[in-house]
Structures are given as C-alpha cells and as structure tokens.
Write an enzyme that holds these catalytic residues in place. Structure first.
Site, mmCIF file in Angstrom:
data_model
loop_
_atom_site.group_PDB
_atom_site.id
_atom_site.type_symbol
_atom_site.label_atom_id
_atom_site.label_comp_id
_atom_site.label_asym_id
_atom_site.label_seq_id
_atom_site.Cartn_x
_atom_site.Cartn_y
_atom_site.Cartn_z
ATOM 1 N N GLU A 355 53.241 27.507 15.942
ATOM 2 C CA GLU A 355 51.811 27.645 15.913
ATOM 3 C C GLU A 355 51.148 26.944 15.007
ATOM 4 O O GLU A 355 49.924 25.942 15.245
ATOM 5 C CB GLU A 355 51.831 28.780 15.253
ATOM 6 C CG GLU A 355 50.214 29.740 15.660
ATOM 7 C CD GLU A 355 49.990 31.047 14.706
ATOM 8 O OE1 GLU A 355 49.873 31.603 15.908
ATOM 9 O OE2 GLU A 355 50.216 31.374 13.230
ATOM 10 N N HIS A 386 78.031 35.513 21.918
ATOM 11 C CA HIS A 386 78.433 36.349 22.800
ATOM 12 C C HIS A 386 76.692 36.515 24.267
ATOM 13 O O HIS A 386 77.181 37.598 24.879
ATOM 14 C CB HIS A 386 78.986 37.625 22.636
ATOM 15 C CG HIS A 386 80.144 37.549 22.247
ATOM 16 N ND1 HIS A 386 81.174 38.027 22.555
ATOM 17 C CD2 HIS A 386 80.600 37.443 20.784
ATOM 18 C CE1 HIS A 386 82.063 37.543 21.156
ATOM 19 N NE2 HIS A 386 81.783 37.309 20.223
ATOM 20 N N LYS A 514 42.234 35.746 23.211
ATOM 21 C CA LYS A 514 41.098 36.624 23.038
ATOM 22 C C LYS A 514 40.032 36.829 22.753
ATOM 23 O O LYS A 514 39.358 38.153 23.545
ATOM 24 C CB LYS A 514 41.786 36.477 20.969
ATOM 25 C CG LYS A 514 42.866 36.971 20.126
ATOM 26 C CD LYS A 514 42.390 36.460 18.945
ATOM 27 C CE LYS A 514 41.939 35.586 18.132
ATOM 28 N NZ LYS A 514 41.968 35.595 17.097
#
Length: 548
Positions: A355, A386, A514
């Site tokens: 960000e 793994h 937004k």
C-alpha cells in the site's frame, strides 16, 4: 525531499554496468573468496537482533554503488525531513510522524509551529488509565460484571497491526480475550459474536473518520447484537469505546466521547498501531508491555536517524531490495517467520509495503520507468517448506527471502525449537549453496547405485542454489524486540520510497473501487436487471440477483 528520478542518476547507470558483472556470480564463490564474509555483511542491533545479509548476490562494490544511489537521491535529507515533521506526504499535505508516537526521549517534534508531543503523551496517559481500569476489573458492564472479552472492529491499518502484534506477543497476554473483526462479510462479525456474552464484552470501534463503510457496518451490527440483550441505548456507553477523531459521529453512535481516543492526520493507517489504534494491544498485554513495544521501535528510530548509511540496517535492507527488484527483475519478496506467534507478520507488511510503495507515478507526477514496490507474501516456517519452498528452491522465479526466528522459544517443549531452528538454518544454506549434479551422483554411488540406475532421476535432484536470503535472528520475541523489528521494516519501506521518488504515505489506489461499490450498492436493492455497466459487470450483477 528532493524529487530525483533514480534511473537518471550516474549511480543507477553504474549499477546497470555492475549488474552485468554480478548477474552470474555465485553466492558460494563469494563465500569461498572471503572467509570474513559473514562479519563484513552482518550486524547486531542492541544485543537483541542479528541481521545477516551475507547470503545475497552482492559484493562490497555492489553496496558501494547502492550507497552512491542513496546519496545521489539525497536519502539523508528525506530522513531528516520525516523526523522534523515536514509535510512529506504532499498529495495529502500531511506530515508523517509515526516516529512521534513512540518518541520515548520526548524531544519536541514540531508540526505547523506546534510541538505534537504533549498531545501524544496525553493520549498515552488516557490509554493507560483506561487499560488499568478494564484489566483491573474496575470498568464494569451494564450489569456490574467486569469485562472478559474485547472486540476490535476496524479494517486495514486499524486491524492488521493490532491483530499481528497481539498474536506475536500472545505469551504476554492477560486474562482478557481479544477478538478482531474487519471483513464486511457478515460471517466475520456473526462468528465472532456467537460465543460472547454482551454483559462482559467491550467493543473498540477503530475508524479515524467514523465513516469507514466496513467498520461502521460491523459496528452497527455489534450495537444491534448488544442492544438485543441490553435493551437500553444508554448501556452502549459502558460497552463501546472509539478510536477516532470525529467526536460528533462518535457521540451520535451512543459512545461517551470521554471514551474516544484520538490520533492525528499525520498518522497513516498502516503505521498506526503505535497510536490509539493500538489500544487493543495495550488491553491485551497491559500498558507496560505496550510501552516496551514503543521503546523498541524508538530504539530503531534512533538507529535509523543517526547511523551512517553504510551501517544503517533499514537502509542496507532497502538497497538490497532495490538491487533485486530493479536489476535482477525479482518481482516478489517472501517474509518467512520461524515462529508460530508471528503468523500475521507477513500479512501486516504485505499491506505496509504494497500500500505504501505500490505506485506507478513519481513525486513529479510522471509515470516511472523503473520498478517500485515488490509483491510481499509469506507464511510461517516450517509450514511454508511443505507448501511453496519448492518453487523458491527449484523454480524459474527469483524470490529473495527474509528468514526471521527467535533464539529463545516461549514454549520450550522437548526438542521442538531445536528442530524448528535446524530448518531455519538449513533453508538459507540450501538456498545459497544448493547441490550440484556431482554431489547428487556421489550420494547415489554411496548407496551402491550405478550411473545407469540414477541417470534418469539425478537432474531432478540438483539444486542450483544462488537464491538470496536475509536472516534476522532475534534473541527472543519480546514487546521491545518486536517493536524494533517492525520499525526496521517500516524504515526499509520509507527508504525505498524516498530513493524511488514516490509518495509512500498516500494510498489513492484504494479509492476507485470504493467509489464504484458505492454506486453499485443501490443497484443491488431491487430485482430489475442492471444495464449501466460493461457487459461482464452487468452479467455478474444480474446473475447474483437471479441466484440470491
């Protein structure tokens, strides 16, 4: 801060030429040529943290040339500007002063002609008083019972930092149970509230403006849940506190503004755990431990502000990151903590870095012609071994890695920690030095196998090595050492943004989605088909309406 395009500097051109010499150099050869390599390419901070950057594809000359880049882009003046309270976040006309929040030496820091430290200290004192009352059981709910559970409602910086820190420091927690709700998906708040008792639950609503959609949606649902048992609106004041600057909205919600904890516009969300946003940390660990977290960060702040660039740990790590991202074409960096309590650390700095430095426009307003922020990802070891280490070891992508581990475990069960750390040490060695075809064939021969028997499988067991890593070994993960570690990464991010000529402390990239969501939300209310978007978005919305 000066706005200098790094790719147009003499230092950048020198690094491009130097890369041609270094691109095929093997880490194994660098170690073979210099028996003192570790001591030259490592440093210990505060007797708490060893940073080993020797297993990188760098020489002393590489570092000299990277330091020249820092000098030519005037990094030093950028650091001074931040600590002096100058408005280096120019797109929002704000200072950037998370360092003031943990300024334990209390030296004046001036913004707009005013020392911010008295206000910082006043909020800390208010937080301490609140924490002491809640932890001590003096703060009572509406039926006279003490608080047992605290729910932090926030998102982004109001959630990731507090959640990461309370998890990382879980061995220090008191009797209060901490919960974190961020996602606007109703499942998150519903599942969190399901086992809780409204009589003993305290909510912290973390939103600077008190208008953040996700946070306020969850806060209203939490209030509805609470009132379905408590009944009377006046009881809200005993069960809700606000981390905000909007007194009017806080009061309108039903929260007593005496229980509103303020912070300032010079605190960025992803750098805010040191502020009132960290109230959940202080409640979970006790205020003394929260102060230790601040003190650890302040110690790293002083190192960053005062240490010459050649020995400055955030600067060194930042420069090495720029080297890989811009010259080797490495697009990602992995953060791999060998400590289960640190399981949210990579996610926290995924936000912190991506960000901050995920920008394509420079400080002059022009598109950049170089790489800015990398993709950050990671999981705790040994789980990651793994899962995705296969690609790091033998894939075609170069993934520089930071390995982080404590020497002392908070849970010294049997030989668990020795096994964990043996993997920590082994992985960086394996990534750096690999295993040649000759060694693979010799191992098979020692098992009594003929060359013909192993010919078909040997190539697949070769590890090229030359995969770069940093190792950060902490004495122990304490509030102080975690504070230092977080600040190390924060200042690394700042350094890269300063050198790369981008604005690190805004985040306009979150705005467009937004805006569009606010436009789409009313369109979801009815059953009629939508046709105001592109064909894909229209079809997705209309299928949602059919299926819901």
């Amino acid at each position: 801060m000066k706005n200098i395009n790094p790719s147009q500097t003499a230092a950048w051109q020198a690094l491009q030429q130097h890369f041609e010499q270094m691109k095929d150099v093997q880490i194994s050869d660098l170690f073979a040529q210099d028996k003192e390599r570790f001591s030259k390419f490592s440093a210990t901070f505060n007797d708490q943290m060893l940073v080993d950057y020797s297993k990188n594809r760098i020489s002393a000359e590489t570092l000299e040339k990277l330091q020249a880049l820092a000098k030519e882009t005037d990094l030093q003046s950028a650091i001074k500007s931040m600590f002096a309270g100058e408005k280096i976040n120019r797109t929002e006309d704000r200072a950037v002063l998370h360092v003031a929040l943990r300024n334990r030496s209390n030296t004046p820091i001036i913004v707009d002609g005013k020392d911010v430290m008295p206000e910082v200290n006043a909020v800390l004192a208010k937080m301490k008083q609140f924490c002491d009352r809640v932890i001590g059981g003096d703060w009572k709910g509406y039926t006279g019972k003490a608080i047992t559970d605290v729910v932090n409602i926030g998102i982004g910086g109001s959630d990731l930092g507090p959640y990461m820190a309370t998890e990382a420091l879980r061995p220090y927690k008191n009797h209060l149970n901490m919960h974190f709700v961020s996602n606007v998906d109703g499942t998150h708040i519903a599942e969190t509230l399901q086992p809780l008792n409204p009589e003993t639950t305290l909510f912290l609503v973390a939103s600077k403006t008190f208008t953040t959609q996700e946070t306020m949606t969850n806060a209203h649902s939490a209030r509805d849940w609470f009132l379905s048992t408590a009944g009377d609106q006046k009881h809200v004041a005993k069960h809700f506190a606000a981390l905000s600057t909007n007194g009017k909205a806080v009061g309108g919600f039903g929260i007593d503004t005496a229980n509103m904890f303020e912070f300032w516009d010079w605190v960025g969300g992803r750098y805010s755990l040191w502020s009132a946003i960290g109230l959940s940390i202080a409640l979970s660990l006790g205020f003394d431990n929260f102060e230790q977290l601040l003190s650890g960060a302040h110690a790293m702040d002083q190192h960053f502000a005062q240490t010459p660039a050649e020995k400055n740990l955030p600067v060194l790590l930042a420069l090495i990151g720029i080297w890989y991202n811009n010259f080797f074409g490495a697009e990602t960096e992995a953060i791999l903590p060998y400590d289960q309590y640190m399981h949210r650390f990579a996610a926290y700095f995924q936000q912190g870095n991506m960000e901050s430095n995920g920008k394509y426009v420079d400080r002059n307003g022009n598109p950049v012609d170089y790489q800015t922020g990398p993709i950050i990802w990671g999981e705790p070891g040994t789980n990651g071994q793994h899962a995705f280490y296969q690609l790091i070891h033998q894939g075609t992508k170069l993934v520089p890695c930071d390995f982080i581990a404590p020497a002392i475990s908070h849970n010294p069960l049997s030989d668990h920690h020795a096994k964990l750390l043996s993997n920590f040490f082994a992985q960086t060695e394996a990534l750096a030095f690999g295993k040649s075809l000759e060694v693979v064939e010799a191992e098979f021969a020692a098992q009594g196998k003929t060359p013909e028997e192993v010919k078909h499988v040997a190539p697949f067991k070769v590890f090229e090595g030359n995969r770069p890593t940093n190792s950060i070994l902490l004495r122990e993960i304490t509030p102080f050492s975690l504070g230092s570690l977080i600040a190390l990464y924060e200042h690394k991010i700042f350094t890269q943004g300063a050198i790369l000529n981008i604005f690190t402390f805004d985040q306009w990239g979150v705005e467009l989605g937004k805006q569009l969501a606010n436009r789409i939300l009313p369109e979801l209310a009815g059953d009629e088909a939508v046709s105001s978007h592109d064909s894909s978005t229209n079809a997705l919305i209309n299928r949602f309406k059919e299926w819901r």
